[in-house]
Design a protein around this motif. Structure first.
Motif, PDB file in Angstrom:
ATOM      1  N   LEU A 285       0.841  -1.195   0.000  1.00  0.00           N
ATOM      2  CA  LEU A 285       0.000   0.000   0.000  1.00  0.00           C
ATOM      3  C   LEU A 285       0.877   1.247   0.000  1.00  0.00           C
ATOM      4  CD1 LEU A 285      -2.912  -0.823   2.494  1.00  0.00           C
ATOM      5  CD2 LEU A 285      -3.079  -0.518   0.026  1.00  0.00           C
ATOM      6  N   PRO A 307      -4.250   9.001   2.834  1.00  0.00           N
ATOM      7  CA  PRO A 307      -3.541   8.766   1.563  1.00  0.00           C
ATOM      8  C   PRO A 307      -2.263   9.589   1.511  1.00  0.00           C
ATOM      9  CG  PRO A 307      -5.871   9.280   1.200  1.00  0.00           C
ATOM     10  CD  PRO A 307      -5.564   9.612   2.631  1.00  0.00           C
ATOM     11  N   VAL A 312      -4.127  10.336  -5.054  1.00  0.00           N
ATOM     12  CA  VAL A 312      -4.531   8.939  -4.839  1.00  0.00           C
ATOM     13  C   VAL A 312      -6.035   8.798  -5.089  1.00  0.00           C
ATOM     14  CG1 VAL A 312      -4.761   7.091  -3.130  1.00  0.00           C
ATOM     15  CG2 VAL A 312      -2.688   8.495  -3.202  1.00  0.00           C
ATOM     16  N   LEU A 317      -8.578   2.799  -3.917  1.00  0.00           N
ATOM     17  CA  LEU A 317      -7.902   2.353  -2.691  1.00  0.00           C
ATOM     18  C   LEU A 317      -8.872   1.596  -1.791  1.00  0.00           C
ATOM     19  CD1 LEU A 317      -5.666   2.267  -0.558  1.00  0.00           C
ATOM     20  CD2 LEU A 317      -6.264   4.618   0.075  1.00  0.00           C
TER      21      LEU A 317
END
Length: 749
Positions: A285, A307, A312, A317
């Motif tokens: 991640l 994030p 992002v 996600l």
């Protein structure tokens, strides 16, 4: 072998096989009927029923003062349930946890566990408890002749076989259990929805499962997380009685941060954070920079995912986190329960409600009959008392003078035994004149009630009306809004290894002896890299770290390499044969890097070519796949990425002929020989006297540079138009001195 068993002084001999078979069958039936599966009537297992009943006997109603849980457990074990205290207390705790039960049956004080750790409850000597108001749904009619009573384990007292529930608690609170050869997993449902479905069935006994599913669209768990299973799948679940559904956490954005505000049922926030942190440690991640748990009393669930930047994609996600953590969870459903016939069975939703209404009707009928009998008994006594008041002097005289006044009263006034006892039990103060008026008033009231009860018992319509009114009143008192919203969502996809890679620019370099490597950047001097002795530069192609690298061998087969797995250009690379299995005698003659969706021109020096896409060339095996069909002795030309739909194709033959035409005139194929790009006479092509030596793609406004030795010819606009023609033509000759073309270049405008 045989086993001797002694019972009442008599000894019986059984073979070991018969004994063990009988013993196991007895055990399995006990586990199924008396431990693991809930009863359809009240939705409870025996231990739960005994706990609730024991608490009611201790006077621990919702309005009473809390008492130590150890007191309740002691009563349950000593009177009804001779098993372990820890198992009994755990069953009690479960009924008190609002995050485990949709409608808790017990109101507890002290530490009764938390969603993060349901097993973290305090010992029973520390906690206190009483029944929750909802328990009245199960207990209100208990002493009214509604259910059967059975002896407890030692026969010293009786306990209810089932509680007279006013609602189908088996669906409202659900339950899980594992028996011998069978199990049950019943999710909780919304009280108002289930009550509405019951009332609909009472009004419309022929209602279908579709009608019921419209009123009970899905489970309603003790959490605000979404149920994302499509309605069609939920309906299939209710039709078969088996299946599963999925729950997904609720989240929102707040100043660039992801805030998770509700988790699926029985999911620990601490465990979710551990799962996310483990992925961060494993570099899975890279787009997450921080995690926080901001849960408190006001916000029981508030998990913060930070994030790394505003670029992002939060939706992507979260889709990854849903697929890889407990933020999305699947729940098994198995509507297996003990029916009113005493047999375990997996039932569909309509069957459950129809059978429960049948059971509820019998409970109400028994209650009304019990009350009717009480009314009749009281009226009978009142008739006797009225006789006594109308003949009070004679009654007093008989009592004073007769040795056996009871028998004399029965003979003189034709009274029953019960009526005579009632007269003899009268207190002197009840002999006042006003008592006669009270008795007549009570008789009138009881006669009205008797008539009403008899009418209800004799009429199915009135019985259904009464049951419906009671269900509606109970739903009004204890019902609430749905907690788990039903929202259809797309299936969550975890990041692939490529998704996690950065899009750093690289240049894939292949040497003449077949050694391959990847150098960072696009502005490297591939020919100037360090090569093994006797080896030299052969091919290079710019690309990205997260893009595949496509190789083409001398037979026209394509192979796929993961660019991020190639060795660094600091060394001399690895043999390409370690990554792909080339046919005997074949070698890699071309390579290209690009996105899966990128269009690419494939061509051979025989003058044929076509457009394809990178994903069409991708192969999942080391053996590759057929891509470009080569005429006899033909060779593969370096593939070229198509810059746009309006791009031009420039092709040069070894005789110095240049042809320019729109690349759109070439077909898009998955594989094959392709169409003629530039015309080469058959005889010259067969003898390999003339070949298509160079091919390149450019935008209409770009400048084409023809390199011939030290000379460079730039063609643009009208000069380039001189060489334009239809696909498959011979093309025009380049000027003298430029006909031996070394390479073609494009200068972007």
């Amino acid at each position: 072998m045989s086993v001797e068993t002694t019972f009442d002084g008599e000894t019986e001999q059984l073979s070991l096989r018969d004994f063990t078979e009988k013993a196991y069958l007895d055990y399995s039936m006990y586990v199924i009927l008396d431990r693991a599966l809930p009863h359809l009537g009240d939705g409870m297992k025996p231990v739960q029923r005994r706990i609730v009943y024991a608490m009611s006997e201790l006077g621990l109603k919702a309005t009473a003062k809390h008492k130590k849980s150890a007191r309740t457990v002691g009563d349950v074990l000593g009177k009804f349930h001779p098993h372990g205290d820890s198992a009994c207390y755990e069953a009690m705790v479960l009924m008190a946890q609002s995050f485990s039960y949709r409608y808790p049956l017990i109101d507890g004080q002290g530490n009764w566990g938390s969603p993060d750790d349901p097993k973290s409850f305090a010992a029973m000597r520390y906690t206190e408890s009483r029944l929750a108001p909802y328990a009245e749904v199960l207990l209100k009619e208990l002493g009214q002749g509604t259910v059967n009573w059975v002896p407890n384990f030692d026969g010293t007292m009786n306990e209810p076989e089932v509680l007279p529930a006013r609602l189908p608690n088996v669906l409202l609170n659900g339950g899980t259990g594992i028996a011998v050869g069978m199990a049950t997993d019943i999710p909780s449902h919304n009280l108002r929805e289930v009550a509405t479905a019951c009332c609909h069935l009472l009004d419309n006994p022929q209602a279908t499962l579709d009608d019921i599913c419209a009123l009970v669209p899905g489970p309603d768990m003790p959490t605000e997380a979404e149920i994302i299973t499509p309605a069609a799948e939920l309906k299939k679940l209710y039709t078969s009685g088996k299946g599963s559904f999925r729950m997904r956490a609720l989240w929102s954005r707040d100043e660039g941060e992801i805030i998770i505000t509700a988790l699926p049922a029985q999911v620990s926030g601490a465990k979710v954070l551990e799962q996310i942190a483990a992925q961060m440690q494993q570099k899975k991640l890279p787009m997450v920079s921080d995690l926080r748990d901001e849960s408190d009393h006001e916000n029981p669930t508030r998990l913060v995912v930070v994030p790394r930047s505003n670029r992002v994609d939060c939706d992507q996600l979260m889709a990854h986190l849903f697929a890889t953590t407990d933020l999305e969870r699947s729940y098994r459903v198995n509507l297996n329960m003990i029916g009113i016939d005493g047999r375990p069975q997996v039932k569909d939703l309509r069957q459950i409600l129809v059978e429960w209404l049948s059971w509820r009707t019998s409970v109400v009928r028994r209650r009304l009959e019990y009350r009717l009998q009480k009314v009749r008994d009281r009226l009978h006594i009142l008739e006797g008392l009225m006789v006594a008041y109308l003949n009070i002097d004679e009654v007093i005289a008989i009592i004073r003078e007769e040795e056996k006044p009871k028998e004399e009263l029965m003979r003189r006034f034709e009274l029953s035994d019960v009526q005579a006892d009632a007269i003899l039990d009268l207190k002197l103060r009840h002999l006042a004149r006003l008592e006669e008026i009270k008795i007549r008033g009570e008789q009138d009231e009881l006669n009205e009630e008797r008539q009403r009860l008899e009418e209800t018992l004799d009429s199915d319509e009135l019985m259904r009306k009464l049951i419906r009114e009671e269900i509606e009143a109970t739903a009004e008192e204890f019902g609430d809004e749905r907690r788990s919203p039903l929202v259809e969502r797309h299936e969550a996809q975890a990041f692939s290894e490529k998704d996690l890679l950065s899009a750093d620019p690289v240049t894939v370099v292949l040497s003449k002896q077949g050694w391959i490597r990847a150098a960072k950047g696009h502005d490297i001097d591939a020919a100037g890299l360090n090569y093994k002795s006797g080896d030299a530069f052969k091919l290079a192609s710019p690309g990205r770290m997260n893009q595949p690298c496509i190789l083409l061998d001398s037979t026209g087969r394509s192979y796929t390499l993961e660019t991020h797995k190639l060795p660094s250009a600091r060394g001399q690379g690895e043999p390409v044969t370690g990554h792909v299995s080339l046919p005997k005698g074949a070698m890699v003659d071309a390579l290209v890097c690009g996105r899966d969706s990128d269009a690419v021109l494939l061509a051979s020096d025989a003058g044929y070519g076509f457009i394809t896409r990178i994903d069409q060339l991708t192969s999942k095996t080391k053996n590759g796949k057929a891509a470009l069909t080569l005429p006899k002795a033909a060779k593969v030309l370096q593939p070229v990425l198509v810059p746009g739909a309006d791009a031009l194709l420039a092709a040069v033959s070894s005789e110095g002929r240049l042809l320019v035409f729109p690349v759109a005139e070439l077909p898009e194929l998955a594989r094959g020989k392709g169409n003629k790009v530039i015309n080469i006479p058959s005889a010259r092509a067969a003898a390999r006297e003339e070949l298509m030596s160079q091919v390149i793609l450019l935008n209409p406004d770009d400048t084409l540079v023809v390199n011939a030795g030290r000379q460079h010819l730039k063609l643009k606009g009208a000069e380039l138009d001189h060489y334009r023609g239809e696909r498959g033509r011979r093309g025009n000759k380049l000027p003298r001195g430029y006909q031996k073309v070394d390479s073609l270049e494009v200068i972007s405008s």
